[in-house]
Design a protein around this motif. Structure first.
Motif, PDB file in Angstrom:
ATOM      1  N   ASP A 174     128.445 -43.081 -22.184  1.00 24.55           N
ATOM      2  CA  ASP A 174     127.379 -43.211 -23.175  1.00 24.55           C
ATOM      3  C   ASP A 174     126.325 -42.130 -22.980  1.00 24.55           C
ATOM      4  OD1 ASP A 174     128.633 -45.408 -24.208  1.00 24.55           O
ATOM      5  OD2 ASP A 174     127.260 -46.882 -23.374  1.00 24.55           O
ATOM      6  N   ALA A 175     125.980 -41.855 -21.731  1.00 22.19           N
ATOM      7  CA  ALA A 175     124.975 -40.831 -21.441  1.00 22.19           C
ATOM      8  C   ALA A 175     125.430 -39.473 -21.952  1.00 22.19           C
ATOM      9  CB  ALA A 175     124.701 -40.783 -19.943  1.00 22.19           C
ATOM     10  N   LEU A 176     126.718 -39.165 -21.823  1.00 18.85           N
ATOM     11  CA  LEU A 176     127.239 -37.904 -22.343  1.00 18.85           C
ATOM     12  C   LEU A 176     127.001 -37.811 -23.849  1.00 18.85           C
ATOM     13  CD1 LEU A 176     128.895 -35.314 -21.714  1.00 18.85           C
ATOM     14  CD2 LEU A 176     130.933 -36.630 -22.314  1.00 18.85           C
ATOM     15  N   GLY A 177     127.236 -38.932 -24.553  1.00 21.72           N
ATOM     16  CA  GLY A 177     127.001 -38.935 -25.994  1.00 21.72           C
ATOM     17  C   GLY A 177     125.542 -38.742 -26.339  1.00 21.72           C
ATOM     18  N   VAL A 178     124.634 -39.309 -25.555  1.00 22.24           N
ATOM     19  CA  VAL A 178     123.207 -39.155 -25.833  1.00 22.24           C
ATOM     20  C   VAL A 178     122.758 -37.727 -25.545  1.00 22.24           C
ATOM     21  CG1 VAL A 178     120.898 -39.978 -25.254  1.00 22.24           C
ATOM     22  CG2 VAL A 178     122.796 -41.594 -25.389  1.00 22.24           C
ATOM     23  N   ARG A 181     123.410 -35.759 -28.490  1.00 20.48           N
ATOM     24  CA  ARG A 181     122.433 -35.992 -29.559  1.00 20.48           C
ATOM     25  C   ARG A 181     121.097 -35.331 -29.255  1.00 20.48           C
ATOM     26  NH1 ARG A 181     123.644 -41.305 -32.973  1.00 20.48           N
ATOM     27  NH2 ARG A 181     125.887 -41.420 -32.596  1.00 20.48           N
ATOM     28  N   LEU A 182     120.833 -35.122 -27.989  1.00 21.18           N
ATOM     29  CA  LEU A 182     119.615 -34.409 -27.601  1.00 21.18           C
ATOM     30  C   LEU A 182     119.799 -32.894 -27.673  1.00 21.18           C
ATOM     31  CD1 LEU A 182     118.596 -36.648 -24.591  1.00 21.18           C
ATOM     32  CD2 LEU A 182     117.269 -36.344 -26.693  1.00 21.18           C
ATOM     33  N   GLY A 183     120.982 -32.472 -28.068  1.00 21.01           N
ATOM     34  CA  GLY A 183     121.222 -31.051 -28.282  1.00 21.01           C
ATOM     35  C   GLY A 183     121.879 -30.332 -27.134  1.00 21.01           C
ATOM     36  N   ARG A 184     122.380 -31.052 -26.155  1.00 17.98           N
ATOM     37  CA  ARG A 184     123.002 -30.395 -25.007  1.00 17.98           C
ATOM     38  C   ARG A 184     124.491 -30.702 -24.971  1.00 17.98           C
ATOM     39  NH1 ARG A 184     121.354 -31.797 -18.992  1.00 17.98           N
ATOM     40  NH2 ARG A 184     123.515 -32.381 -18.657  1.00 17.98           N
ATOM     41  N   GLU A 185     125.296 -29.684 -25.077  1.00 19.93           N
ATOM     42  CA  GLU A 185     126.739 -29.849 -25.019  1.00 19.93           C
ATOM     43  C   GLU A 185     127.208 -29.713 -23.572  1.00 19.93           C
ATOM     44  OE1 GLU A 185     128.843 -27.405 -27.752  1.00 19.93           O
ATOM     45  OE2 GLU A 185     127.529 -27.880 -29.443  1.00 19.93           O
ATOM     46  N   THR A 186     128.031 -30.636 -23.140  1.00 16.87           N
ATOM     47  CA  THR A 186     128.513 -30.666 -21.765  1.00 16.87           C
ATOM     48  C   THR A 186     130.036 -30.740 -21.770  1.00 16.87           C
ATOM     49  OG1 THR A 186     126.511 -31.830 -21.065  1.00 16.87           O
ATOM     50  CG2 THR A 186     128.386 -31.883 -19.565  1.00 16.87           C
ATOM     51  N   ALA A 199     135.015 -39.801 -23.952  1.00 19.75           N
ATOM     52  CA  ALA A 199     133.784 -39.515 -24.699  1.00 19.75           C
ATOM     53  C   ALA A 199     133.671 -38.035 -25.013  1.00 19.75           C
ATOM     54  CB  ALA A 199     132.574 -39.995 -23.905  1.00 19.75           C
ATOM     55  N   ALA A 200     134.049 -37.176 -24.063  1.00 16.71           N
ATOM     56  CA  ALA A 200     133.963 -35.733 -24.282  1.00 16.71           C
ATOM     57  C   ALA A 200     134.910 -35.286 -25.389  1.00 16.71           C
ATOM     58  CB  ALA A 200     134.281 -34.998 -22.979  1.00 16.71           C
ATOM     59  N   ALA A 201     136.135 -35.810 -25.373  1.00 16.72           N
ATOM     60  CA  ALA A 201     137.098 -35.440 -26.412  1.00 16.72           C
ATOM     61  C   ALA A 201     136.645 -35.940 -27.773  1.00 16.72           C
ATOM     62  CB  ALA A 201     138.476 -36.012 -26.065  1.00 16.72           C
ATOM     63  N   LEU A 202     136.101 -37.145 -27.794  1.00 15.63           N
ATOM     64  CA  LEU A 202     135.631 -37.711 -29.053  1.00 15.63           C
ATOM     65  C   LEU A 202     134.497 -36.872 -29.631  1.00 15.63           C
ATOM     66  CD1 LEU A 202     135.212 -41.500 -29.671  1.00 15.63           C
ATOM     67  CD2 LEU A 202     133.528 -39.912 -30.540  1.00 15.63           C
ATOM     68  N   LEU A 203     133.545 -36.476 -28.776  1.00 18.68           N
ATOM     69  CA  LEU A 203     132.423 -35.656 -29.240  1.00 18.68           C
ATOM     70  C   LEU A 203     132.899 -34.298 -29.740  1.00 18.68           C
ATOM     71  CD1 LEU A 203     129.865 -36.481 -26.424  1.00 18.68           C
ATOM     72  CD2 LEU A 203     129.568 -37.000 -28.847  1.00 18.68           C
ATOM     73  N   ALA A 204     133.845 -33.693 -29.008  1.00 15.64           N
ATOM     74  CA  ALA A 204     134.355 -32.389 -29.421  1.00 15.64           C
ATOM     75  C   ALA A 204     135.058 -32.479 -30.774  1.00 15.64           C
ATOM     76  CB  ALA A 204     135.314 -31.845 -28.360  1.00 15.64           C
ATOM     77  N   ALA A 205     135.849 -33.527 -30.954  1.00 19.21           N
ATOM     78  CA  ALA A 205     136.561 -33.697 -32.223  1.00 19.21           C
ATOM     79  C   ALA A 205     135.582 -33.979 -33.362  1.00 19.21           C
ATOM     80  CB  ALA A 205     137.583 -34.818 -32.100  1.00 19.21           C
ATOM     81  N   GLU A 206     134.562 -34.785 -33.102  1.00 13.53           N
ATOM     82  CA  GLU A 206     133.566 -35.056 -34.138  1.00 13.53           C
ATOM     83  C   GLU A 206     132.842 -33.783 -34.557  1.00 13.53           C
ATOM     84  OE1 GLU A 206     132.225 -39.705 -33.460  1.00 13.53           O
ATOM     85  OE2 GLU A 206     131.187 -38.140 -32.338  1.00 13.53           O
ATOM     86  N   ARG A 207     132.531 -32.933 -33.592  1.00 15.36           N
ATOM     87  CA  ARG A 207     131.815 -31.700 -33.915  1.00 15.36           C
ATOM     88  C   ARG A 207     132.673 -30.756 -34.742  1.00 15.36           C
ATOM     89  NH1 ARG A 207     129.684 -32.082 -28.505  1.00 15.36           N
ATOM     90  NH2 ARG A 207     131.428 -30.804 -27.767  1.00 15.36           N
ATOM     91  N   SER A 208     133.958 -30.673 -34.396  1.00  9.96           N
ATOM     92  CA  SER A 208     134.810 -29.678 -35.059  1.00  9.96           C
ATOM     93  C   SER A 208     135.376 -30.175 -36.375  1.00  9.96           C
ATOM     94  CB  SER A 208     135.958 -29.289 -34.131  1.00  9.96           C
ATOM     95  OG  SER A 208     136.941 -30.308 -34.098  1.00  9.96           O
TER      96      SER A 208
END
Length: 620
Positions: A174-178, A181-186, A199-208
């Motif tokens: 969850d912290a990775l997702g927040v 949202r705060l503008g920091r990609e990890t 979570a990382a894969a989900l965020l990457a897929a959502e962004r792309s």
């Protein structure tokens, strides 16, 4: 923050929530601080139904935020629930904040209050309870795009600490997702923690957006197979649960979704994640039924109870008619489950009947049900001599409601043989059991006797408008007399309330409905689109001229239920305006389903849309 002692300083009677004046909000907030656990539960539930109701917030919502934030710190046993209430109150689309109307919206006031109070809520990120830490992260995420620089920096430090050190992997995820949202990609695809990798894969897929990179899909397929073991997973904005978020993401890329669903099913279909994703893919994408049914077949052995098996079998039954030749393995599996003695037998038998397997007929007749009799009648029209007696017997035993509708619907495909059931149909009409469809079938049967015409004439005086219309049309079909039908439809078209259903029923009258034109023509410009569509269809039916109908229908064409009906009317007219051809091409070639399934419909609306579009493009 504001304590309950300050509640009376707010003019709540001048504010509103979902149910009117917000005078009850102070009492609900005071109840949060009481010792009665049941009263606290009720207060939280009431707040979700008043200042937040089905995703909507109100003028009274923002003034409640400082009091709710105070309760977070002073009602420790309910900290996670209250933090979640604050988070969902502030949920918004970050793109909306650039709108000139943003400042005047209730959610903008909520976000401003929560952003101001956030520094006092950040210590909740260190709460011993994982549920509180996860809910606190959700609050930070809700206003991450609106925080002043100093508050944003403080929040990022706190969240980064959780990401690096929290002992609970789900909290780190969850912290990775927040942080995102705060503008920091990890970059965290190589994390040793599956939850964080996911979570990382989900965020990457959502962004792309789709199509997704293979490495992301591999992580989603590998690490998404098992549900979050914790029971405190919180939904993020726009979804009802973390699982829905993942399912939505994978459904957007059909190949990724099928890959993940297959891997999840092979891993045991835990929580029915794979089969559920497969069902969503079938409802979202066209022509993927073969792959989805293969998934359902693979998922069946992993279901731990009859209900899980029934869900897979229901999905198979829903789509199996789309297969030109269902495979022997699939049909044998359906046959085996159809002979079982648990709740999976019923959907298995229905699917078997729809698969056109000859073994279905014997099982249907052994344990007849209205839905399976109807499916068997559709797939085995040559078995009228065996099916009609059973349909008659079931109707005669007093079937009502949708069961009677199914039984009468089963007769439709039998042509003249359906006349054998005339006594049961007349009894349905007489006793008002599925009387509307019974009247229609009586009209189609073509049998005229004094008893039949008298029953139909009597039904034209029913208090049920749909029955009056159906009986009048059946009477006209059998006798050729137009006067009774004209009388009924004149009354229906001048009554208060929706008239489009009745307009759509005028087709059997044809030109005999010409006296009704003065009532039909004004409805061509009605405000309600369904009325305009039905009026245009009726005008063409009565006059035989398409000139008035064409522009009305053309203006309604679209991937909507009323647009589909307008397209059917255009197909009946046989003329398509040239400017509609690009729209029809989009209907014909879209890989996505443009219309969802409709309950109680034998044909998927999207299939009708595509078939009509292809037919019209080919003929013009």
């Amino acid at each position: 923050m504001r304590s309950p002692a300050e509640l009376d300083q707010v003019q709540w009677h001048d504010l509103t929530h979902a149910h009117g004046p917000a005078e009850d909000v102070p009492e609900l907030i005071r109840a949060l601080h009481g010792d009665d656990a049941e009263a606290v539960d009720e207060a939280i539930q009431e707040l979700y139904g008043t200042i937040h109701h089905q995703g909507t917030v109100y003028p009274a919502s923002a003034p409640a935020v400082p009091f709710l934030a105070h309760a977070v710190l002073h009602v420790p046993g309910r900290r996670d629930e209250l933090l979640m209430l604050l988070a969902v109150l502030a949920d918004h689309d970050p793109q909306d904040t650039g709108s000139p109307h943003w400042a005047g919206r209730p959610v903008a006031a909520i976000c401003a209050e929560l952003a101001r109070l956030l520094p006092q809520l950040l210590p909740c990120l260190a709460d011993p309870a994982r549920a509180v830490r996860r809910a606190a992260l959700r609050v930070v995420a809700a206003v991450a795009d609106l925080l002043p620089a100093e508050v944003r920096a403080a929040a990022e430090r706190r969240v980064d600490e959780l990401y690096a050190t929290d002992p609970v992997p789900a909290v780190r995820a969850d912290a990775l997702g927040v942080l995102a949202r705060l503008g920091r990609e990890t970059e965290a695809l190589d994390s040793p923690l599956p939850e964080v990798r996911l979570a990382a894969a989900l965020l990457a897929a959502e962004r792309s957006g789709p199509p997704y990179e293979k490495r992301w899909v591999d992580v989603l397929a590998e690490d998404g197979a098992e549900p979050d073991p914790g029971d405190d997973g919180f939904p993020w904005a726009g979804v009802t649960s973390p699982e829905d978020r993942l399912t939505h993401l994978l459904t957007r890329d059909v190949d990724a979704g099928l890959t993940a669903a297959g891997r999840w099913i092979a891993a045991g279909d835990l929580g029915s994640r794979g089969s559920r994703l497969g069902r969503q893919i079938a409802e979202t994408w066209r022509d993927r039924e073969p792959e989805v049914l293969d998934l359902m077949l693979a998922a069946l052995p992993h279901q731990r109870d009859a209900r899980g098996r029934a869900e897979c079998l229901t999905t198979i039954g829903h789509w199996i008619e789309r297969l030109p030749e269902p495979g022997a393995d699939l049909r044998d599996t359906l046959h085996r489950h159809a002979r079982s003695d648990d709740e999976s037998a019923a959907p298995a038998l229905l699917a078997l009947a729809r698969s056109r397997d000859p073994r279905a007929l014997e099982l249907v007749l052994r344990t007849p049900r209205p839905d399976t009799l109807r499916a068997a009648a559709s797939s085995c029209p040559g078995a009228a001599d065996r099916l009609i007696p059973e349909i008659r017997r079931t109707l005669a035993s007093g079937a009502t409601g949708n069961e009677a509708v199914d039984l009468i619907g089963a007769l439709t495909g039998f042509g003249a043989a359906a006349r054998q059931a005339q006594p049961e149909l007349l009894d349905c009409l007489r006793t008002r059991r599925a009387a509307v469809v019974a009247a229609r079938q009586i009209g189609l049967n073509g049998v005229v006797t004094p008893e039949i015409t008298a029953l139909l004439h009597e039904a034209t005086h029913s208090t049920d408008p749909s029955l009056r219309a159906a009986a009048a049309l059946a009477h006209h079909r059998l006798t050729g007399e137009a006067a009774p039908a004209l009388r009924v439809f004149e009354a229906l078209l001048t009554a208060r309330g929706p008239v489009h259903w009745h307009l759509s029923g005028l087709q059997p009258l044809g030109g005999a409905a010409e006296p009704l034109l003065p009532l039909i023509e004004p409805l061509l410009t009605a405000r309600y689109e369904w009325t305009r569509m039905a009026a245009a269809e009726a005008h063409h039916t009565v006059t035989g001229s398409p000139e008035r109908a064409l522009p009305v229908l053309a203006g309604l064409i679209g991937p909507t239920p009323v647009g589909l009906s307008a397209l059917k009317a255009l197909a009946a007219i046989g003329r398509v305006p040239e400017e509609l051809r690009p729209v029809l091409r989009s209907f014909a070639v879209s890989p996505l389903r443009l219309l969802p399934a409709m309950p109680f419909s034998d044909v998927h609306p999207d299939e009708e849309l595509r078939t009509l579009a292809r037919s019209l493009l080919a003929s013009h």
